[in-house]
Write a protein that holds these residues in place. Sequence first.
Motif, PDB file in Angstrom:
ATOM      1  N   ILE A 103       0.839  -1.207   0.000  1.00  0.00           N
ATOM      2  CA  ILE A 103       0.000   0.000   0.000  1.00  0.00           C
ATOM      3  C   ILE A 103       0.867   1.248   0.000  1.00  0.00           C
ATOM      4  CG2 ILE A 103      -1.626   1.336   1.390  1.00  0.00           C
ATOM      5  CD1 ILE A 103      -2.797  -1.385   2.320  1.00  0.00           C
ATOM      6  N   TRP A 104       1.857   1.275   0.893  1.00  0.00           N
ATOM      7  CA  TRP A 104       2.730   2.457   0.983  1.00  0.00           C
ATOM      8  C   TRP A 104       3.604   2.595  -0.255  1.00  0.00           C
ATOM      9  CZ3 TRP A 104       4.100   0.453   6.491  1.00  0.00           C
ATOM     10  CH2 TRP A 104       3.057   0.780   7.371  1.00  0.00           C
ATOM     11  N   LEU A 105       4.010   1.484  -0.849  1.00  0.00           N
ATOM     12  CA  LEU A 105       4.841   1.527  -2.051  1.00  0.00           C
ATOM     13  C   LEU A 105       4.076   2.143  -3.220  1.00  0.00           C
ATOM     14  CD1 LEU A 105       7.555   0.797  -3.309  1.00  0.00           C
ATOM     15  CD2 LEU A 105       6.677  -1.502  -3.749  1.00  0.00           C
ATOM     16  N   ILE A 106       2.803   1.777  -3.362  1.00  0.00           N
ATOM     17  CA  ILE A 106       1.982   2.350  -4.434  1.00  0.00           C
ATOM     18  C   ILE A 106       1.804   3.850  -4.218  1.00  0.00           C
ATOM     19  CG2 ILE A 106      -0.331   2.397  -5.444  1.00  0.00           C
ATOM     20  CD1 ILE A 106      -0.488  -0.628  -4.881  1.00  0.00           C
ATOM     21  N   GLY A 107       1.480   4.249  -2.981  1.00  0.00           N
ATOM     22  CA  GLY A 107       1.319   5.675  -2.679  1.00  0.00           C
ATOM     23  C   GLY A 107       2.593   6.455  -2.947  1.00  0.00           C
ATOM     24  N   ALA A 108       3.742   5.888  -2.559  1.00  0.00           N
ATOM     25  CA  ALA A 108       5.029   6.556  -2.764  1.00  0.00           C
ATOM     26  C   ALA A 108       5.344   6.708  -4.245  1.00  0.00           C
ATOM     27  CB  ALA A 108       6.135   5.768  -2.067  1.00  0.00           C
ATOM     28  N   ALA A 109       5.010   5.692  -5.042  1.00  0.00           N
ATOM     29  CA  ALA A 109       5.275   5.748  -6.485  1.00  0.00           C
ATOM     30  C   ALA A 109       4.498   6.890  -7.136  1.00  0.00           C
ATOM     31  CB  ALA A 109       4.911   4.415  -7.142  1.00  0.00           C
ATOM     32  N   PRO A 119      12.744  11.801  -3.904  1.00  0.00           N
ATOM     33  CA  PRO A 119      12.934  10.382  -4.246  1.00  0.00           C
ATOM     34  C   PRO A 119      11.829   9.497  -3.667  1.00  0.00           C
ATOM     35  CG  PRO A 119      14.964  11.349  -3.367  1.00  0.00           C
ATOM     36  CD  PRO A 119      13.865  12.334  -3.117  1.00  0.00           C
ATOM     37  N   THR A 120      11.511   8.423  -4.375  1.00  0.00           N
ATOM     38  CA  THR A 120      10.496   7.473  -3.909  1.00  0.00           C
ATOM     39  C   THR A 120      10.784   6.946  -2.503  1.00  0.00           C
ATOM     40  OG1 THR A 120       9.986   6.799  -6.182  1.00  0.00           O
ATOM     41  CG2 THR A 120       9.322   5.297  -4.422  1.00  0.00           C
ATOM     42  N   PRO A 121      12.051   6.572  -2.188  1.00  0.00           N
ATOM     43  CA  PRO A 121      12.327   6.074  -0.831  1.00  0.00           C
ATOM     44  C   PRO A 121      11.949   7.061   0.268  1.00  0.00           C
ATOM     45  CG  PRO A 121      14.146   5.530  -2.281  1.00  0.00           C
ATOM     46  CD  PRO A 121      13.249   6.438  -3.055  1.00  0.00           C
ATOM     47  N   LEU A 122      12.085   8.360  -0.010  1.00  0.00           N
ATOM     48  CA  LEU A 122      11.736   9.353   1.003  1.00  0.00           C
ATOM     49  C   LEU A 122      10.231   9.383   1.253  1.00  0.00           C
ATOM     50  CD1 LEU A 122      13.243  11.319   2.773  1.00  0.00           C
ATOM     51  CD2 LEU A 122      12.829  13.119   1.089  1.00  0.00           C
ATOM     52  N   TRP A 123       9.460   9.296   0.168  1.00  0.00           N
ATOM     53  CA  TRP A 123       7.999   9.226   0.325  1.00  0.00           C
ATOM     54  C   TRP A 123       7.606   7.960   1.080  1.00  0.00           C
ATOM     55  CZ3 TRP A 123       5.539  13.443  -0.069  1.00  0.00           C
ATOM     56  CH2 TRP A 123       5.785  14.383  -1.071  1.00  0.00           C
ATOM     57  N   LEU A 124       8.270   6.854   0.753  1.00  0.00           N
ATOM     58  CA  LEU A 124       7.968   5.588   1.413  1.00  0.00           C
ATOM     59  C   LEU A 124       8.247   5.681   2.913  1.00  0.00           C
ATOM     60  CD1 LEU A 124       7.178   2.574   1.067  1.00  0.00           C
ATOM     61  CD2 LEU A 124       9.604   2.098   0.757  1.00  0.00           C
ATOM     62  N   VAL A 285      -5.013   9.677  -0.511  1.00  0.00           N
ATOM     63  CA  VAL A 285      -5.873   9.613   0.678  1.00  0.00           C
ATOM     64  C   VAL A 285      -6.374   8.187   0.884  1.00  0.00           C
ATOM     65  CG1 VAL A 285      -8.132  10.288   1.604  1.00  0.00           C
ATOM     66  CG2 VAL A 285      -6.581  12.019   0.731  1.00  0.00           C
ATOM     67  N   GLY A 286      -6.793   7.543  -0.234  1.00  0.00           N
ATOM     68  CA  GLY A 286      -7.262   6.163  -0.134  1.00  0.00           C
ATOM     69  C   GLY A 286      -6.162   5.225   0.330  1.00  0.00           C
ATOM     70  N   GLN A 287      -4.947   5.390  -0.211  1.00  0.00           N
ATOM     71  CA  GLN A 287      -3.826   4.546   0.188  1.00  0.00           C
ATOM     72  C   GLN A 287      -3.429   4.803   1.640  1.00  0.00           C
ATOM     73  OE1 GLN A 287      -4.255   2.412  -2.388  1.00  0.00           O
ATOM     74  NE2 GLN A 287      -2.083   2.029  -2.179  1.00  0.00           N
ATOM     75  N   PHE A 288      -3.475   6.065   2.056  1.00  0.00           N
ATOM     76  CA  PHE A 288      -3.099   6.403   3.434  1.00  0.00           C
ATOM     77  C   PHE A 288      -4.073   5.775   4.429  1.00  0.00           C
ATOM     78  CE2 PHE A 288      -3.038   9.318   7.126  1.00  0.00           C
ATOM     79  CZ  PHE A 288      -1.704   9.189   7.465  1.00  0.00           C
ATOM     80  N   ALA A 289      -5.372   5.938   4.154  1.00  0.00           N
ATOM     81  CA  ALA A 289      -6.386   5.358   5.040  1.00  0.00           C
ATOM     82  C   ALA A 289      -6.294   3.842   5.048  1.00  0.00           C
ATOM     83  CB  ALA A 289      -7.784   5.802   4.603  1.00  0.00           C
ATOM     84  N   SER A 332       5.872  -4.208  11.751  1.00  0.00           N
ATOM     85  CA  SER A 332       5.256  -3.916  10.462  1.00  0.00           C
ATOM     86  C   SER A 332       6.015  -2.806   9.740  1.00  0.00           C
ATOM     87  CB  SER A 332       3.790  -3.508  10.656  1.00  0.00           C
ATOM     88  OG  SER A 332       3.203  -3.134   9.427  1.00  0.00           O
ATOM     89  N   GLY A 333       6.414  -1.765  10.487  1.00  0.00           N
ATOM     90  CA  GLY A 333       7.167  -0.671   9.891  1.00  0.00           C
ATOM     91  C   GLY A 333       8.533  -1.117   9.401  1.00  0.00           C
ATOM     92  N   VAL A 334       9.203  -1.962  10.180  1.00  0.00           N
ATOM     93  CA  VAL A 334      10.525  -2.461   9.783  1.00  0.00           C
ATOM     94  C   VAL A 334      10.414  -3.356   8.541  1.00  0.00           C
ATOM     95  CG1 VAL A 334      12.437  -3.957  10.469  1.00  0.00           C
ATOM     96  CG2 VAL A 334      11.519  -2.285  12.090  1.00  0.00           C
ATOM     97  N   VAL A 335       9.405  -4.230   8.531  1.00  0.00           N
ATOM     98  CA  VAL A 335       9.197  -5.119   7.373  1.00  0.00           C
ATOM     99  C   VAL A 335       8.965  -4.299   6.106  1.00  0.00           C
ATOM    100  CG1 VAL A 335       7.526  -6.711   6.342  1.00  0.00           C
ATOM    101  CG2 VAL A 335       8.389  -7.135   8.639  1.00  0.00           C
ATOM    102  N   ALA A 336       8.241  -3.182   6.253  1.00  0.00           N
ATOM    103  CA  ALA A 336       7.932  -2.346   5.088  1.00  0.00           C
ATOM    104  C   ALA A 336       9.181  -1.746   4.460  1.00  0.00           C
ATOM    105  CB  ALA A 336       6.969  -1.230   5.487  1.00  0.00           C
ATOM    106  N   LEU A 337      10.287  -1.706   5.193  1.00  0.00           N
ATOM    107  CA  LEU A 337      11.536  -1.187   4.626  1.00  0.00           C
ATOM    108  C   LEU A 337      12.036  -2.062   3.478  1.00  0.00           C
ATOM    109  CD1 LEU A 337      13.425  -0.134   7.895  1.00  0.00           C
ATOM    110  CD2 LEU A 337      12.210   1.341   6.278  1.00  0.00           C
ATOM    111  N   LEU A 338      11.548  -3.304   3.412  1.00  0.00           N
ATOM    112  CA  LEU A 338      11.903  -4.175   2.287  1.00  0.00           C
ATOM    113  C   LEU A 338      11.455  -3.578   0.956  1.00  0.00           C
ATOM    114  CD1 LEU A 338      10.997  -7.700   3.714  1.00  0.00           C
ATOM    115  CD2 LEU A 338      13.292  -6.804   3.288  1.00  0.00           C
ATOM    116  N   ALA A 339      10.434  -2.706   1.019  1.00  0.00           N
ATOM    117  CA  ALA A 339       9.924  -2.076  -0.194  1.00  0.00           C
ATOM    118  C   ALA A 339      10.984  -1.213  -0.867  1.00  0.00           C
ATOM    119  CB  ALA A 339       8.692  -1.230   0.124  1.00  0.00           C
ATOM    120  N   LEU A 340      12.015  -0.813  -0.110  1.00  0.00           N
ATOM    121  CA  LEU A 340      13.090  -0.014  -0.688  1.00  0.00           C
ATOM    122  C   LEU A 340      13.840  -0.785  -1.767  1.00  0.00           C
ATOM    123  CD1 LEU A 340      14.495   1.588   2.598  1.00  0.00           C
ATOM    124  CD2 LEU A 340      13.140   2.733   0.829  1.00  0.00           C
TER     125      LEU A 340
END
Length: 440
Positions: A103-109, A119-124, A285-289, A332-340
């Motif tokens: 979800i966060w990866l799509i929003g960041a893109a 940069p995308t990583p900063l948004w992520l 907004v949809g991705q954030f919620a 969950s937050g740490v796992v999401a770092l894999l999206a980088l």
Amino acid sequence: MNQMKKTLSLGQVVLFGLAYMTPIIVLGTFGVLAVTTEGAVSGAYLAALIAMLFTAHSYGRMASAYPVAGSAYAYVRHAIDDRLGFIAGWAILLDYLFLPMVIWLIGAAYLHSAFPAVPTPLWLLAFIAVTTVINILGLRLASVVNSVMMLVQILVLVAFVGLSMHYVLGDPTQPFWSLTPFLGADSAATLPVLMAGAAVACYSFLGFDAVTTLTEETKDPQRTLPRAILLITLIGGLIFVVVSYFVQLAAPGHDFANPDAAAYEIARNIGGDIFVSIFLIGLVVGQFASGIAAQASGARLLYAMGRDDVLPKRWLGKLSRFGTPLGGLLLSGVVALLALTMDVLSAASFINFGAFLAFALVNLSVIFHYYLKERRRGGMETLWFLICPLIGLGAILWLMLSLDHLAIMLGGAWLACGLAWLIWLTRGFSRPTPELHMDG
């Protein structure tokens, strides 16, 4: 003991399920699907819808047989075996734990497409940090806010389809009715290509079974929930097919500057700068919620499993001073770092592996419960309790094998870890399988 009041009607349950699915995701993943299917996004969604309807039927049958929380885990545990139920629960954990990442990866893109200097990583990282802090503090989105966000998504989808239709009608060389969105350019999309796309498209359907958590609040749940699950799958699938059809007409082919955020490029072409801003706001907004809800749900599951000593209690089985599952939220937050290190296609495919494993086991559960245990083998009963779930099982296995190799490898590694953990917990199956209280 206090019990929840059964107040929810069929319509309310269906609306909850559709909101959980986040319909605007059809735009969020359009580009990666267009590339995967070589321009046959609608065909991929149609194939996914057909496959998912059989699985939705199986979920409905099991929800009627076991109207309890826990969904796939509970169904497999009761219908087949405790150990296989644990594996189903482990598969569900993959979805809960990694879904926020996608979800966060799509929003960041999409934000990177709008603001390429960032940069995308900063948004992520911003998505991860803000959402995690909100969940740690215990801020819950009220149902009114969720309803408003659902309305925003629907309005953006309607506007996107309307502008796509207007764009197509303004081009005399572009036919309004065409099989191209289903079959690709020059009808060149092969069945393996369509199934590879359908395997990714199933990401949009995740959450159709979430209404099983509303069992205690639904009127006549044994009748209402099966109908709701089928309606949610059908309505959601039709939304995905229709929206992708008109968007694919407006943007034929699969040549995008950034496939992960292709709908941003399309929105600018069909509606100009003003609409692209409205679209971006609606999608983010949809991705954030959705990210807030997904992370909170995953952390709640991790807390429940930690509390029951299925996972390390010291880290995951305790609440913060705010009354929130701090360990699960941070994990969950740490796992999401894999999206980088991943793109949207790989991340969504990985999520789908866990979902497909759970779906396959639910289809098997129908056969074990109704056909084998209850011996319901009449003419129509054989159709409902053997043939339909077998078709659903076959379709799901085909979709699973159609995922990209990285997703299969990562999913297989996750499955192996779950099996190893189960062997350790049961001391080589010499102890009872621990029970997961997945209702938290």
